[in-house]
Design a protein around this motif. Structure first.
Motif, PDB file in Angstrom:
ATOM      1  N   GLY A 107      -7.665  -3.099 -33.134  1.00 50.32           N
ATOM      2  CA  GLY A 107      -8.112  -1.702 -33.114  1.00 50.32           C
ATOM      3  C   GLY A 107      -7.485  -0.899 -34.236  1.00 50.32           C
ATOM      4  N   TYR A 108      -6.140  -1.016 -34.371  1.00 54.00           N
ATOM      5  CA  TYR A 108      -5.458  -0.326 -35.465  1.00 54.00           C
ATOM      6  C   TYR A 108      -5.951  -0.831 -36.818  1.00 54.00           C
ATOM      7  N   TYR A 109      -6.237  -2.131 -36.895  1.00 56.61           N
ATOM      8  CA  TYR A 109      -6.705  -2.715 -38.163  1.00 56.61           C
ATOM      9  C   TYR A 109      -7.987  -2.019 -38.643  1.00 56.61           C
ATOM     10  N   TYR A 110      -8.950  -1.864 -37.736  1.00 57.07           N
ATOM     11  CA  TYR A 110     -10.218  -1.230 -38.114  1.00 57.07           C
ATOM     12  C   TYR A 110     -10.008   0.247 -38.469  1.00 57.07           C
ATOM     13  N   LEU A 111      -9.292   0.986 -37.606  1.00 52.97           N
ATOM     14  CA  LEU A 111      -9.138   2.423 -37.833  1.00 52.97           C
ATOM     15  C   LEU A 111      -8.331   2.707 -39.094  1.00 52.97           C
ATOM     16  N   ALA A 112      -7.286   1.924 -39.321  1.00 52.85           N
ATOM     17  CA  ALA A 112      -6.427   2.147 -40.485  1.00 52.85           C
ATOM     18  C   ALA A 112      -7.191   1.983 -41.788  1.00 52.85           C
ATOM     19  N   ARG A 113      -8.248   1.173 -41.764  1.00 50.04           N
ATOM     20  CA  ARG A 113      -9.027   0.942 -42.977  1.00 50.04           C
ATOM     21  C   ARG A 113     -10.285   1.797 -43.048  1.00 50.04           C
ATOM     22  N   GLY A 114     -10.359   2.782 -42.160  1.00 47.66           N
ATOM     23  CA  GLY A 114     -11.494   3.703 -42.197  1.00 47.66           C
ATOM     24  C   GLY A 114     -12.790   3.091 -41.722  1.00 47.66           C
ATOM     25  N   GLU A 115     -12.706   2.017 -40.907  1.00 47.20           N
ATOM     26  CA  GLU A 115     -13.913   1.327 -40.450  1.00 47.20           C
ATOM     27  C   GLU A 115     -14.220   1.670 -38.991  1.00 47.20           C
ATOM     28  N   ALA A 116     -14.139   2.972 -38.677  1.00 43.49           N
ATOM     29  CA  ALA A 116     -14.375   3.416 -37.304  1.00 43.49           C
ATOM     30  C   ALA A 116     -15.812   3.123 -36.862  1.00 43.49           C
ATOM     31  N   LEU A 117     -16.761   3.260 -37.762  1.00 48.05           N
ATOM     32  CA  LEU A 117     -18.160   3.043 -37.392  1.00 48.05           C
ATOM     33  C   LEU A 117     -18.398   1.583 -36.984  1.00 48.05           C
ATOM     34  N   GLN A 118     -17.840   0.654 -37.740  1.00 48.20           N
ATOM     35  CA  GLN A 118     -18.014  -0.754 -37.414  1.00 48.20           C
ATOM     36  C   GLN A 118     -17.371  -1.071 -36.055  1.00 48.20           C
ATOM     37  N   LEU A 119     -16.167  -0.549 -35.830  1.00 49.35           N
ATOM     38  CA  LEU A 119     -15.489  -0.780 -34.558  1.00 49.35           C
ATOM     39  C   LEU A 119     -16.298  -0.178 -33.411  1.00 49.35           C
ATOM     40  N   TYR A 120     -16.821   1.007 -33.630  1.00 46.60           N
ATOM     41  CA  TYR A 120     -17.622   1.693 -32.610  1.00 46.60           C
ATOM     42  C   TYR A 120     -18.840   0.844 -32.224  1.00 46.60           C
ATOM     43  N   LYS A 121     -19.542   0.337 -33.222  1.00 44.33           N
ATOM     44  CA  LYS A 121     -20.751  -0.459 -32.947  1.00 44.33           C
ATOM     45  C   LYS A 121     -20.423  -1.740 -32.178  1.00 44.33           C
ATOM     46  N   ILE A 122     -19.343  -2.414 -32.585  1.00 42.76           N
ATOM     47  CA  ILE A 122     -18.953  -3.655 -31.928  1.00 42.76           C
ATOM     48  C   ILE A 122     -18.623  -3.402 -30.452  1.00 42.76           C
ATOM     49  N   LEU A 123     -17.801  -2.363 -30.215  1.00 40.17           N
ATOM     50  CA  LEU A 123     -17.334  -2.114 -28.850  1.00 40.17           C
ATOM     51  C   LEU A 123     -18.424  -1.507 -27.974  1.00 40.17           C
ATOM     52  N   LEU A 124     -19.261  -0.664 -28.550  1.00 46.31           N
ATOM     53  CA  LEU A 124     -20.363  -0.092 -27.768  1.00 46.31           C
ATOM     54  C   LEU A 124     -21.295  -1.223 -27.306  1.00 46.31           C
ATOM     55  N   ASN A 125     -21.493  -2.196 -28.163  1.00 44.65           N
ATOM     56  CA  ASN A 125     -22.324  -3.347 -27.805  1.00 44.65           C
ATOM     57  C   ASN A 125     -21.702  -4.107 -26.636  1.00 44.65           C
ATOM     58  N   GLN A 126     -20.381  -4.239 -26.649  1.00 43.67           N
ATOM     59  CA  GLN A 126     -19.690  -4.903 -25.544  1.00 43.67           C
ATOM     60  C   GLN A 126     -19.879  -4.148 -24.231  1.00 43.67           C
ATOM     61  N   VAL A 127     -19.745  -2.831 -24.291  1.00 45.53           N
ATOM     62  CA  VAL A 127     -19.894  -2.008 -23.084  1.00 45.53           C
ATOM     63  C   VAL A 127     -21.322  -2.096 -22.559  1.00 45.53           C
ATOM     64  N   GLN A 128     -22.282  -2.025 -23.457  1.00 45.83           N
ATOM     65  CA  GLN A 128     -23.687  -2.074 -23.041  1.00 45.83           C
ATOM     66  C   GLN A 128     -24.045  -3.430 -22.430  1.00 45.83           C
ATOM     67  N   ARG A 129     -23.305  -4.462 -22.798  1.00 46.68           N
ATOM     68  CA  ARG A 129     -23.538  -5.802 -22.240  1.00 46.68           C
ATOM     69  C   ARG A 129     -22.713  -6.032 -20.974  1.00 46.68           C
ATOM     70  N   GLY A 130     -22.018  -4.955 -20.513  1.00 49.41           N
ATOM     71  CA  GLY A 130     -21.273  -5.046 -19.264  1.00 49.41           C
ATOM     72  C   GLY A 130     -19.873  -5.570 -19.405  1.00 49.41           C
ATOM     73  N   HIS A 131     -19.351  -5.637 -20.626  1.00 46.91           N
ATOM     74  CA  HIS A 131     -18.000  -6.163 -20.845  1.00 46.91           C
ATOM     75  C   HIS A 131     -17.007  -5.020 -21.113  1.00 46.91           C
ATOM     76  N   ALA A 132     -17.008  -4.032 -20.239  1.00 43.35           N
ATOM     77  CA  ALA A 132     -16.102  -2.897 -20.408  1.00 43.35           C
ATOM     78  C   ALA A 132     -14.792  -3.170 -19.689  1.00 43.35           C
TER      79      ALA A 132
END
Length: 563
Positions: free
Chosen positions: A7-32
C-alpha cells in the motif's frame, strides 16, 4: 502484500489510481477485508472518491472490530462529533503507528503522536514516519510550542526529500506544514514557497489544496505582496466548492478585513452562513466565526453574538475552537467592556500568542486588537482617533496633557531633555510647569529622567503605523489608522507629528494601495479632494463606491470653488 508494504509502495510513488482500481475490483468481487478496505480508502482520498465508500466501510465495521480500518475511517468519513469516539475505539483495540496517529491527531496529544512516530521508525516505514512526524509538529504548533514544531516538520520534510516520494498528498501536506511553521516563526523559506506554489498549480486535491493555498496567501501577505495575496484568495474562493466554502470562510473574512475590504468580508461571510446550513455542525461553526470576524469593529454586539455562537457549536460537537476564533472573541469581549472575560480567553491562547513572531500576529487578529496581547509590554497607547491607554491591562484615565507628554516621549524613545519636551509640549511654557506635569504623570506611569523617557516596555499605535508603512504593509497601516493623533491636542509637537503620520499614510496608499484601500483612506480623511479623485479614478465602472467617490469629488470641488 498490503500488510507487508504494498500500500505504501503504491501511494509513495503517486500511483493512487492504480491501487484504487486494483482494490475496488477486489471489493466488487467480494474479497473485502480490513487491509483491502483501509488502503482502498487511502487511495480514494487522494482521488476525492472516499465518501463513495462510506456505506461499504460502515457495513464492514458493524461486523468486525478492524482497528486499523476504524482508525482510517475516523479520520475522514464519520461526522465530526463521532471522530474522536471512533479513533479511541480503534486505539483501544490495537496500538500501532496508524491507530495512535489518528487518535493523537484528533486529541492533539503530543506524547501519543511521539509514540506513533517511534513505532513508525521502528517498523521501518519512512512513509508513516513522515506522516507522524508532521502530525506531531502540527500538534506542537497548536500548543504554542512553535520551535519544537518546526524541528519535527523539518525532519518530516527532510525524510520526504531523502526518499524522493512523489505522492502528491505527502508532498503537499509536508511542504505546506513546514512553510507555515516558518511563517509563524518569521523565517519562511522562499524556495519552499516557490515549490508549494508550483505544486498547487499542478494539482487540485480538495482540502489539502485549500490548506496549501491559504499558506501561500499568508506568505504573500506577510511579505507585503497584498495584490498577489488578493489574487490568490480570489482563486481559492472561486475554486472551492459551495459546500466547502464555510470551511475557509474565517480565513477569508479575516484576510479581507485586514486588507481594508470589510464590506466584501461581510458579503462572503454571509454567503458562507447560507451554504453552511447544508453541512454539519463544524461548517456552521466556521461560518458563524467568519460572520463574527467580518462584523468586528462595525457592529460590536452582533460580532460578539456570532463568535459566542460559534464557540457554542464547537463545544457541542466536541471540537476545540480554532485559535483565530479565540483571538477575535477576546478582542470582541474587550471592546464590549468585559476585560476579565477577555483576559480569560487570552490565557487559553497565551502560549501561541507569546511564541508568534511579530510578522505572524496579523494572521490571527486585527492590528487594533494587538495591544491586548501585551507582547512583553506593560503600557499600551492607542492615540489614533482618541485617547486610550492600558497599563498592565488596566485602563488609565489620562488628562489630555498627560497623553500629550506620553505621545511625545513615545515618538522620541531615546529620550528628551526638559527643554526639548517643553518646546514640543506648549508654546511659551515654563520649564517648572512641564516639570510639575511630569512629576504628577510619574505617579501614574513609570518615567525615567536625564533624559525623560517612558520607563516600562510600551507600544503605541501611532508608532506602529509608521513602522508598518516602512515595511510596505500598507493595508495593515490603514486598518490601524482610526483617526488623527490625539485629535483634541494643540501641542506643537503633536500637531507636527499628526501631519507627518497622515501624510506618510496618504502617500503610501496613493503610491502602493489598490482601489479599495484608496477609497477607505478617503473616507477616513474626509475632505481630501485629491484622495477622493484617486478613489474615483481607480474604482471600476459599476462599483457602488465609485458613485460615492464621484459625489464627494463634486461636493469638495464646489466647496473649494473649483470647476
Amino acid at each position: 502484500m498490503l500488510a507487508a508494504g504494498a500500500g505504501y509502495y503504491y501511494l509513495a510513488r503517486g500511483e493512487a489510481l492504480q491501487l484504487y482500481k486494483i482494490l475496488l475490483n477486489q471489493v466488487q468481487r467480494g474479497h473485502a477485508d480490513e487491509e483491502v478496505l483501509l488502503w482502498l480508502v487511502g487511495a480514494a482520498q487522494r482521488l476525492g472518491k472516499h465518501e463513495e465508500l462510506r456505506d461499504t466501510v460502515e457495513t464492514y465495521l458493524e461486523e468486525y472490530e478492524a482497528p486499523r480500518l476504524r482508525a482510517v475511517y475516523s479520520g475522514s468519513l464519520p461526522p465530526h462529533r463521532l471522530r474522536l469516539r471512533e479513533a479511541r475505539r480503534a486505539a483501544a483495540a490495537l496500538k500501532d503507528e496508524l491507530t495512535l496517529y489518528f487518535l493523537g491527531s484528533e486529541m492533539r496529544d503530543t506524547d501519543m503522536l511521539l509514540e506513533a512516530l517511534r513505532l513508525a521508525e521502528k517498523s521501518g516505514s519512512t512513509y508513516a514516519a513522515i506522516r507522524n512526524a508532521n502530525a506531531l509538529g502540527i500538534a506542537l504548533s497548536q500548543k504554542g510550542r512553535l520551535l519544537e514544531a518546526h524541528h519535527y516538520k523539518r525532519y518530516a520534510y527532510d525524510l520526504l526529500q531523502s526518499e524522493r516520494l512523489v505522492d502528491p498528498i505527502a508532498r503537499l501536506t509536508t511542504a505546506n506544514s513546514y512553510l507555515y511553521s516558518g511563517l509563524l516563526l518569521g523565517n519562511p523559506e522562499p524556495g519552499l514557497a516557490e515549490e508549494l506554489s508550483a505544486f498547487v498549480n499542478q494539482h487540485a486535491l480538495g482540502s489539502w489544496w485549500r490548506a496549501a493555498m491559504t499558506t501561500i496567501i499568508e506568505y504573500s501577505w506577510t511579505r507585503g505582496d497584498l495584490e498577489g495575496a488578493r489574487n490568490k484568495l480570489d482563486r481559492l474562493w472561486g475554486r472551492t466548492a459551495r459546500k466547502d466554502r464555510a470551511l475557509i470562510a474565517p480565513f477569508t473574512a479575516h484576510a479581507l478585513r485586514s486588507w481594508g475590504e470589510p464590506d466584501r468580508a461581510l458579503d462572503l461571510a454571509r454567503e458562507a452562513v447560507t451554504f453552511s446550513h447544508e453541512g454539519g455542525g463544524f461548517a456552521r461553526a466556521q461560518a458563524e466565526t467568519a460572520l463574527g470576524i467580518a462584523l468586528f469593529g462595525k457592529q460590536k454586539e452582533a460580532s460578539l453574538e456570532h463568535l459566542e455562537k460559534a464557540r457554542g457549536i464547537f463545544s457541542k460537537i466536541s471540537v476545540e475552537p480554532p485559535c483565530k476564533l479565540k483571538f477575535y472573541l477576546a478582542a470582541a469581549l474587550h471592546a464590549m467592556g468585559r476585560p476579565e472575560e477577555s483576559q480569560s480567553i487570552l490565557r487559553e491562547v497565551s502560549p501561541l500568542a507569546t511564541a508568534l513572531h511579530d510578522s505572524a500576529l496579523q494572521l490571527f487578529l486585527p492590528p487594533d486588537a494587538l495591544p491586548l496581547l501585551n507582547r512583553g509590554t506593560k503600557l499600551n497607547l492607542s492615540f489614533l482617533g482618541g485617547c486610550r491607554a492600558l497599563l498592565e491591562g488596566t485602563p488609565l484615565e489620562l488628562r489630555l496633557s498627560y497623553a500629550e507628554i506620553l505621545a511625545l516621549l513615545a515618538l522620541h524613545p531615546s529620550g528628551l531633555s526638559l527643554g526639548e519636551l517643553a518646546a514640543m509640549y506648549r508654546d511659551s511654557v515654563s520649564l517648572s510647569t512641564v516639570k510639575s506635569a511630569l512629576s504628577r504623570l510619574r505617579e501614574i506611569v513609570p518615567l525615567a529622567s536625564k533624559p525623560y523617557r517612558i520607563a516600562v516596555a510600551w507600544s503605541a499605535d501611532f508608532v506602529r503605523l509608521l513602522e508598518l508603512v516602512r515595511d510596505k504593509m500598507v493595508a495593515q497601516a490603514l486598518d490601524l489608522y482610526q483617526g488623527p493623533l490625539l485629535p483634541r491636542s494643540a501641542a506643537p509637537g503633536i500637531e507636527e507629528q499628526r501631519a507627518v503620520i497622515e501624510e506618510t499614510l496618504r502617500a503610501a496608499v496613493l503610491d502602493r494601495g489598490d482601489s479599495p484601500q484608496v477609497f477607505n483612506l478617503a473616507e477616513r480623511l474626509g475632505d481630501d479632494l485629491e484622495v477622493w479623485e484617486a478613489a474615483r479614478d481607480r474604482l471600476l465602472p459599476g462599483d457602488s463606491r465609485r458613485v460615492i467617490a464621484n459625489a464627494q469629488v463634486r461636493r469638495l470641488q464646489k466647496d473649494y470653488g473649483i470647476g
